[in-house]
Design a protein around this motif. Structure first.
Motif, short mmCIF file in Angstrom:
data_model
loop_
_atom_site.label_atom_id
_atom_site.label_comp_id
_atom_site.label_asym_id
_atom_site.label_seq_id
_atom_site.Cartn_x
_atom_site.Cartn_y
_atom_site.Cartn_z
N GLU A 30 0.61 -1.26 0.01
CA GLU A 30 0.11 0.31 -0.01
C GLU A 30 0.79 1.31 0.15
O GLU A 30 0.21 2.30 -0.16
N ASP A 31 2.11 1.09 0.30
CA ASP A 31 3.09 2.31 0.39
C ASP A 31 3.88 2.37 -1.03
O ASP A 31 4.67 3.53 -1.09
N ALA A 32 3.88 1.35 -1.72
CA ALA A 32 4.48 1.27 -2.95
C ALA A 32 4.46 2.42 -3.96
O ALA A 32 3.20 2.60 -4.28
N GLU A 33 5.26 3.08 -4.34
CA GLU A 33 5.15 4.22 -5.61
C GLU A 33 5.66 3.68 -6.78
O GLU A 33 5.73 4.15 -7.83
N ARG A 34 6.39 2.50 -6.37
CA ARG A 34 6.99 1.56 -7.91
C ARG A 34 7.23 0.23 -7.40
O ARG A 34 7.52 0.15 -6.38
N VAL A 35 7.60 -0.51 -8.45
CA VAL A 35 7.72 -1.97 -8.25
C VAL A 35 8.93 -2.41 -9.17
O VAL A 35 9.07 -1.67 -10.36
N SER A 36 9.72 -3.32 -8.89
CA SER A 36 10.43 -3.93 -9.82
C SER A 36 10.05 -5.01 -10.61
O SER A 36 9.06 -5.74 -10.22
N VAL A 37 10.41 -5.62 -11.54
CA VAL A 37 10.11 -6.58 -12.20
C VAL A 37 11.31 -7.78 -12.51
O VAL A 37 12.22 -7.08 -12.80
N GLY A 38 10.95 -8.75 -12.49
CA GLY A 38 11.88 -9.99 -12.74
C GLY A 38 11.33 -11.34 -12.96
O GLY A 38 10.19 -11.69 -12.74
N LEU A 39 12.07 -12.15 -13.38
CA LEU A 39 11.51 -13.64 -13.87
C LEU A 39 11.28 -14.39 -12.42
O LEU A 39 12.05 -14.03 -11.37
N GLY A 40 10.31 -14.91 -12.45
CA GLY A 40 9.80 -15.79 -11.51
C GLY A 40 9.38 -17.12 -11.76
O GLY A 40 9.55 -17.60 -13.08
N GLY A 41 8.38 -17.77 -11.09
CA GLY A 41 7.99 -19.11 -11.17
C GLY A 41 9.08 -20.10 -10.81
O GLY A 41 10.39 -20.05 -11.23
N SER A 42 8.74 -21.13 -9.99
CA SER A 42 9.78 -22.21 -9.26
C SER A 42 10.67 -22.69 -10.30
O SER A 42 11.84 -22.77 -10.21
N ALA A 43 10.02 -23.37 -11.64
CA ALA A 43 10.93 -24.21 -12.55
C ALA A 43 12.06 -23.22 -12.95
O ALA A 43 13.12 -23.35 -13.13
N ALA A 44 11.47 -21.87 -13.43
CA ALA A 44 12.44 -20.99 -14.14
C ALA A 44 13.54 -20.43 -13.05
O ALA A 44 14.64 -20.24 -13.66
N ASN A 45 13.00 -20.25 -11.89
CA ASN A 45 14.19 -19.92 -10.72
C ASN A 45 15.11 -20.93 -10.83
O ASN A 45 16.40 -20.68 -10.75
N ILE A 46 14.75 -22.13 -10.90
CA ILE A 46 15.65 -23.35 -10.65
C ILE A 46 16.76 -23.31 -11.77
O ILE A 46 17.69 -23.15 -11.49
N ALA A 47 16.22 -23.10 -12.98
CA ALA A 47 16.89 -23.15 -14.23
C ALA A 47 17.93 -21.99 -14.17
O ALA A 47 19.08 -22.25 -14.56
N ALA A 48 17.34 -20.73 -13.82
CA ALA A 48 18.11 -19.61 -13.95
C ALA A 48 19.19 -19.75 -12.81
O ALA A 48 20.46 -19.39 -13.15
N GLY A 49 19.05 -20.17 -11.58
CA GLY A 49 19.94 -20.35 -10.44
C GLY A 49 20.96 -21.41 -10.99
O GLY A 49 22.12 -21.31 -10.50
N ILE A 50 20.56 -22.30 -11.58
CA ILE A 50 21.64 -23.40 -12.11
C ILE A 50 22.63 -22.82 -13.14
O ILE A 50 23.73 -22.84 -13.01
N CYS A 51 22.02 -21.99 -14.16
CA CYS A 51 22.83 -21.44 -15.20
C CYS A 51 23.90 -20.29 -14.49
O CYS A 51 24.86 -19.98 -14.93
N LYS A 52 23.21 -19.40 -13.57
CA LYS A 52 24.09 -18.45 -12.92
C LYS A 52 25.13 -18.97 -12.02
O LYS A 52 26.07 -18.49 -11.93
N LEU A 53 25.18 -20.24 -11.61
CA LEU A 53 26.22 -21.02 -10.65
C LEU A 53 26.94 -21.92 -11.67
O LEU A 53 27.88 -22.64 -11.30
N GLY A 54 26.69 -21.57 -13.06
CA GLY A 54 27.96 -22.56 -14.03
C GLY A 54 27.39 -23.69 -14.48
O GLY A 54 28.01 -24.23 -15.20
N GLY A 55 26.03 -23.83 -14.32
CA GLY A 55 25.39 -25.22 -14.67
C GLY A 55 24.78 -24.99 -16.00
O GLY A 55 24.67 -23.87 -16.55
N GLN A 56 24.04 -26.00 -16.67
CA GLN A 56 23.21 -25.87 -17.88
C GLN A 56 21.87 -26.37 -17.61
O GLN A 56 21.59 -27.37 -16.80
#
Length: 324
Positions: A30-56
């Motif tokens: 209720e106090d937000a004047e702006r919001v940030s946007v990012g990728l979400g979704g459990s499977a997408a997060n897992i996949a992105a996290g793996i790639c950020k840590l050097g996996g495929q």
């Protein structure tokens, strides 16, 4: 076999990609004047996290045929996730959307899943995947909440097993996605029984067992019978890792958290890539816990997941995990 497969550090991930809107640190909705946007979704997060840590990782899902779907696909590509099997779907189907506050006390997380595009993933989608190109399949429980995604995900299990891939299952029970608790308990238990590795929290194992106080017994029973490895997470009390050879407890890395979102997804990413990098199972669980702590201390989910240097910096500067 399981750890050898994970050591390939190349995963096919089945599940959803979504878009997240989140407030600045400490700001309520209720106090937000702006919001940030990012990728979400459990499977997408897992996949992105793996790639950020050097996996495929490659993601198998459906996204809406609109600008939000394009955003999700673009973000997956940004993180290095293979999107060859991310398929747009038209009509009234829409990508899931989450809006959450970057606060802990009274945290609110609203997820819009009406007519979710990812639930339209079907057997044809999963049949197009060359499972022999990967070391293991990872999925999270949300894929089983509705048809045709449910049947498609069980088919993906069968196709992966035909190619010798172990199944890694994050229970990830989200009541709002399911028609009833009874259906969820039945389907998630079926998925767990077909999995080689199961990761869930105490409430999720208790849910599958029919009673919270029976959850740990359920986890141990799965480890003795159908699964090779089970990780029973207990929030601030750490985790119990269970196999047929051993059982051990690990603590957590305390941090000043901004929100709870993304912890489980980051834990999975850190666990998988740490095993692949040659760390012991116990150290890999601890490194997964460190990744979870890093994510809850920052706004966002996929954007907050660490790369190798950030993880090592955290581990070297933190006093260490809680004792158990």
């Amino acid at each position: 076999m399981l750890l050898d497969a994970i050591a390939q550090n190349n995963f096919v991930v089945v599940g959803r990609a979504g878009i997240d809107f989140y407030t600045d640190a400490g700001v309520r909705a209720e106090d937000a004047e702006r919001v940030s946007v990012g990728l979400g979704g459990s499977a997408a997060n897992i996949a992105a996290g793996i790639c950020k840590l050097g996996g495929q990782a490659a993601l198998v899902t459906r996204v809406s045929d609109d600008s939000v779907g394009s955003y999700c696909t673009g973000q997956l590509n940004h993180y290095g996730v293979n999107t060859d099997h991310v398929t747009p779907v038209g009509g009234e189907y829409r990508n899931s959307l989450a809006f959450y506050e970057s606060v802990v006390d009274g945290h609110r997380n609203v997820i819009y899943r009406n007519g979710a595009a990812d639930f339209q993933m079907d057997s044809e989608d999963v049949s197009k995947v060359d499972y022999s190109a990967f070391g293991a399949l990872i999925t999270a429980g949300t894929v089983f909440a509705a048809e045709p995604s449910r049947s498609a995900s069980f088919k993906a299990f069968d196709l992966a097993k035909e190619q010798g891939l172990p199944i890694i299952f994050d229970v990830d029970y989200r009541p709002y996605s399911w028609p009833s608790a009874e259906v969820a308990a039945d389907v998630l238990s079926r998925a767990a029984a077909q999995s080689d590795m199961i990761v869930g929290n105490d409430e999720e194992f208790g849910f599958m067992a029919g009673s919270y106080d029976k959850g740990l017994d359920k986890a141990r029973d799965l480890a003795r019978t159908t699964a090779s490895l089970v990780i029973y997470k207990m929030g601030e009390h750490g985790a119990i890792t269970i196999s047929r050879e051993e059982e051990f407890k690990t603590g957590i890395y305390p941090v000043d958290a901004l929100k709870p979102n993304g912890a489980g997804d980051s834990f999975m990413s850190g666990l998988m890539t740490s095993i692949a990098d040659g760390h012991s199972l116990k150290d890999s669980v601890l490194r997964g816990s460190a990744c979870a702590s890093i994510v809850v201390a920052k706004p966002g989910c996929a954007p907050a997941m660490p790369n190798p240097s950030e993880l090592e910096k955290f581990l070297s500067s933190h006093p260490g995990p809680t004792s158990v």
